[in-house]
Design a protein around this motif. Structure first.
Motif, short mmCIF file in Angstrom:
data_model
loop_
_atom_site.label_atom_id
_atom_site.label_comp_id
_atom_site.label_asym_id
_atom_site.label_seq_id
_atom_site.Cartn_x
_atom_site.Cartn_y
_atom_site.Cartn_z
N ASN A 398 -36.84 3.27 -17.21
CA ASN A 398 -35.71 3.73 -16.28
C ASN A 398 -36.29 3.46 -14.89
O ASN A 398 -37.40 4.22 -14.59
N ALA A 399 -36.10 2.62 -14.19
CA ALA A 399 -36.50 2.44 -12.79
C ALA A 399 -36.35 3.65 -11.83
O ALA A 399 -37.22 4.14 -11.05
N SER A 400 -35.32 4.65 -12.14
CA SER A 400 -35.04 5.74 -11.24
C SER A 400 -36.03 6.85 -11.54
O SER A 400 -36.35 7.72 -10.98
N SER A 401 -36.85 6.61 -12.75
CA SER A 401 -37.76 7.58 -13.18
C SER A 401 -39.33 7.25 -12.85
O SER A 401 -40.19 7.85 -13.11
N LYS A 402 -39.24 6.17 -12.14
CA LYS A 402 -40.57 5.20 -11.61
C LYS A 402 -41.09 6.15 -10.19
O LYS A 402 -40.32 6.17 -9.37
N LYS A 404 -44.77 5.89 -8.13
CA LYS A 404 -46.08 5.52 -7.79
C LYS A 404 -46.55 4.93 -9.18
O LYS A 404 -47.63 5.20 -9.54
N ASP A 405 -45.99 4.06 -9.60
CA ASP A 405 -46.31 3.19 -10.97
C ASP A 405 -46.26 4.14 -11.95
O ASP A 405 -46.95 3.68 -13.13
N VAL A 406 -45.97 5.34 -12.27
CA VAL A 406 -45.78 6.27 -13.38
C VAL A 406 -44.34 6.57 -13.61
O VAL A 406 -43.52 6.77 -12.89
N TYR A 407 -43.99 6.33 -15.19
CA TYR A 407 -42.50 6.71 -15.31
C TYR A 407 -42.60 8.03 -16.07
O TYR A 407 -43.40 8.61 -16.78
N LYS A 408 -41.66 8.73 -15.76
CA LYS A 408 -41.24 10.15 -16.14
C LYS A 408 -40.51 10.00 -17.48
O LYS A 408 -39.56 9.61 -17.63
N TRP A 409 -41.10 10.74 -18.52
CA TRP A 409 -40.61 10.52 -20.02
C TRP A 409 -39.26 11.12 -20.16
O TRP A 409 -39.07 12.56 -19.47
N ASP A 410 -38.37 10.58 -20.75
CA ASP A 410 -37.10 11.09 -20.83
C ASP A 410 -36.58 10.91 -22.24
O ASP A 410 -36.53 9.57 -22.46
N ALA A 411 -36.38 11.66 -23.15
CA ALA A 411 -35.89 11.29 -24.40
C ALA A 411 -34.54 10.40 -24.64
O ALA A 411 -34.48 9.73 -25.38
N SER A 412 -33.63 10.51 -23.44
CA SER A 412 -32.53 9.72 -23.46
C SER A 412 -32.91 8.15 -23.29
O SER A 412 -32.13 7.26 -23.39
N ASN A 413 -34.17 7.79 -23.06
CA ASN A 413 -34.62 6.42 -23.20
C ASN A 413 -34.83 5.68 -24.18
O ASN A 413 -35.36 4.58 -24.08
N HIS A 414 -34.95 6.53 -25.10
CA HIS A 414 -35.07 5.92 -26.70
C HIS A 414 -33.90 5.00 -27.15
O HIS A 414 -32.84 5.34 -26.71
N ASN A 415 -34.37 3.69 -27.58
CA ASN A 415 -33.41 2.92 -28.11
C ASN A 415 -33.11 3.62 -29.53
O ASN A 415 -33.95 3.30 -30.44
#
Length: 544
Positions: A398-402, A404-415
């Motif tokens: 999710n681009a909004s969770s990025k 500085k090149d690190v993505y914040k984990w969010d369970a809702s991003n599971h397919n």
């Protein structure tokens, strides 16, 4: 190898970034021939790959000049007779780039062949399948080695086993199932793939000049392990190790590397597919142009072309697994997905490299890759694993969770959709050795809806894409079954034995081409299953 990143700076291209590997003048010319042939002959039974597999009888400027001087109508089309005459005079067929060769280690009935296959009819059929290796064995013609600039086929040194039919070249992940059992032939194929790494820095999707912009599921380490276990060829291990380390770096740096921060603030590195290309694929040039025709501008089209090529890199081309809208191929978003199966393959690669490094006394490499495998296993547990569902799920970036090149984990991003790939980690010892996990995953698989009357479907969505329901593919069947068999769980082994296609005796459909005769990995998986499970005398081999 030169990587051109200038295209990422083009104005009006905000949705796409990343390197592009330049193609060759020959491939560009053959794309034009392909487009002209479609306009001349029409779409019925038209195979775009045929035209980029042709080779030249003369140098490119001579052939191009002759092509440019073909008579054309007011709309620019060439008549069928003129185009056929041109192709006959100036081009060689793709078949002439390869010569039939007997595998040095082929035996009509090898010693100890399928000892638990008792049914004579099944045994005879298995021998027929085995005999296909001889029919699929080729070596690159001397004319390719002498004048590589006239061919899109790459001049590999050692004999190969091709998948078959329209696929007249080596493919990366296909080779793992093709090479099983004939180990001298297998060694030659492994050396070919090592040569590709030495030349390009990674194994290409296939051994063609137009495949240099992407790889495929990375299974070379698995091939080396298979050959070493049977032959104890330490020299091969010594040659393979630097190449495998280079390949590991390819998948774990630059555009392929993804960093995700968990809830505790710890970061985890995983990998994704990401082709180095933003144009129509040469082997499907006319198809990709048609797919992109509904998009508004060049920026959107270039973005789609990268997603299409990246999906081809996955081996799952195409599937709703990679699409935001399951009814619209232009919504492919493969580069924004962290795939379960790719990371399982790389985890196995790390375990394999650690093992092979120990074989040749490279203790520092052995320790480094053992620790890398532990880190990836932990990352997969945190990012992909769902304890309640008993599956590993792909993770959408999710681009909004990025930050500085690190993505914040969010369970809702599971397919949360169910795909056969959700169960691929079972193939890796790190997961198959845990009986509790195996039982949970086996129960989840059994109730998933993927297990049909004759095997595991790729997905639950009937989209008419090749890697969706009701199609099942040989490599996926084998990996999941092998993972279940390797475990200590009796229930898992029983499920493995039950698994074999949604309609007995029929073949799949959909996608860019019809099912092909041959076909390398299907042959290899059939023989592997017969070796593992046998066939009793009183068990009917006919579809019920």
């Amino acid at each position: 190898m030169v990587i051109n990143s200038e295209s990422s700076a083009h104005i009006g291209k905000p949705t796409d970034h990343g390197p592009v590997v330049p193609t060759t003048p020959l491939v560009i010319f053959l794309q034009t021939v392909q487009q002209t042939a479609l306009q001349t002959f029409g779409p019925l039974n038209f195979d775009p790959k045929f035209y980029v597999d042709l080779s030249l009888k003369f140098d490119l400027p001579t052939v191009k000049q002759a092509f440019d001087h073909l008579p054309r109508s007011e709309n620019g089309s060439v008549s069928g007779s003129d185009l056929k005459g041109f192709l006959s005079k100036f081009m060689n067929s793709a078949q002439e780039d390869l010569e039939l060769v007997d595998p040095v280690d082929f035996v009509a009935e090898p010693d100890g062949f399928l000892p638990t296959v008792v049914h004579q009819g099944v045994r005879n059929w298995a021998l027929e399948v085995h005999s296909l290796w001889k029919n699929l064995s080729r070596k690159v013609s001397n004319r390719v080695i002498k004048n590589p600039e006239l061919h899109t086929l790459l001049p590999l040194k050692h004999p190969v086993i091709i998948p078959g039919s329209r696929f007249r070249e080596v493919y990366y992940w296909d080779s793992y199932w093709i090479i099983r059992k004939m180990y001298e032939t297998a060694k030659g194929m492994v050396l070919n793939l090592i040569e590709l790494i030495d030349t390009y820095g990674y194994v290409l999707n296939g051994a063609r000049a137009y495949y240099t912009n992407r790889s495929q599921p990375p299974l070379l380490s698995s091939m080396v392990i298979e050959v070493y276990k049977r032959t104890k060829d330490v020299d091969l291990v010594k040659k393979a190790l630097p190449a495998l380390i280079k390949e590991h770096k390819f998948w774990n740096s630059g555009i392929h590397r993804v960093t995700i921060e968990d809830d505790q603030g710890s970061t985890h590195n995983l990998s994704r597919y990401y082709a180095m290309w933003d144009q129509p694929r040469p082997e499907s040039f006319t198809i990709d142009i048609e797919t992109a025709s509904k998009l508004k501008n060049d920026c959107e089209k270039e973005h789609l072309y990268r997603e299409i090529a990246s999906t081809a890199e996955t081996g799952w081309d195409f599937s709703t697994r990679w699409m935001k809208n399951i009814s619209d191929l232009t919504t492919l978003s493969t580069t924004t997905i962290v795939p379960v199966d790719l990371n399982a393959y790389i985890l196995k690669m790390e375990l394999d490299i650690s093992f092979l490094a120990n074989v040749v006394g490279e203790s520092s490499h052995a320790l480094y890759f053992a620790r890398a495998s532990e880190s990836r296993k932990k990352a997969m547990d945190i990012v992909f694993w769902d304890e309640e569902k008993g599956q590993w799920f792909d993770y959408w970036l999710n681009a909004s969770s990025k930050q500085k090149d690190v993505y914040k984990w969010d369970a809702s991003n599971h397919n949360r959709d169910i795909f056969a790939s959700n169960f691929i980690p079972l193939w890796v010892k790190s997961f198959s050795s845990d009986e509790g996990t195996v039982n949970k995953v086996a129960q989840s698989l059994e109730s998933s809806g993927l297990v049909c009357a004759a095997g595991i479907a790729t997905s639950l969505t009937n989209s008419s894409e090749q890697w969706d329901f009701p199609n099942g593919w040989a490599p996926i069947q084998h990996m999941i079954v092998e993972g279940l068999v390797r475990s200590r769980s009796k229930e898992a082994r029983s499920l493995a034995k039950d698994i074999a296609i949604s309609k007995c005796g029929e073949f799949g459909g959909g996608g860019e081409y019809v099912p092909q005769t041959g076909f390398g990995w299907s042959n290899g998986v059939v023989l592997a299953f017969l070796e593992e499970f046998g066939w009793a005398e009183d068990l009917s081999p006919y579809c019920q």
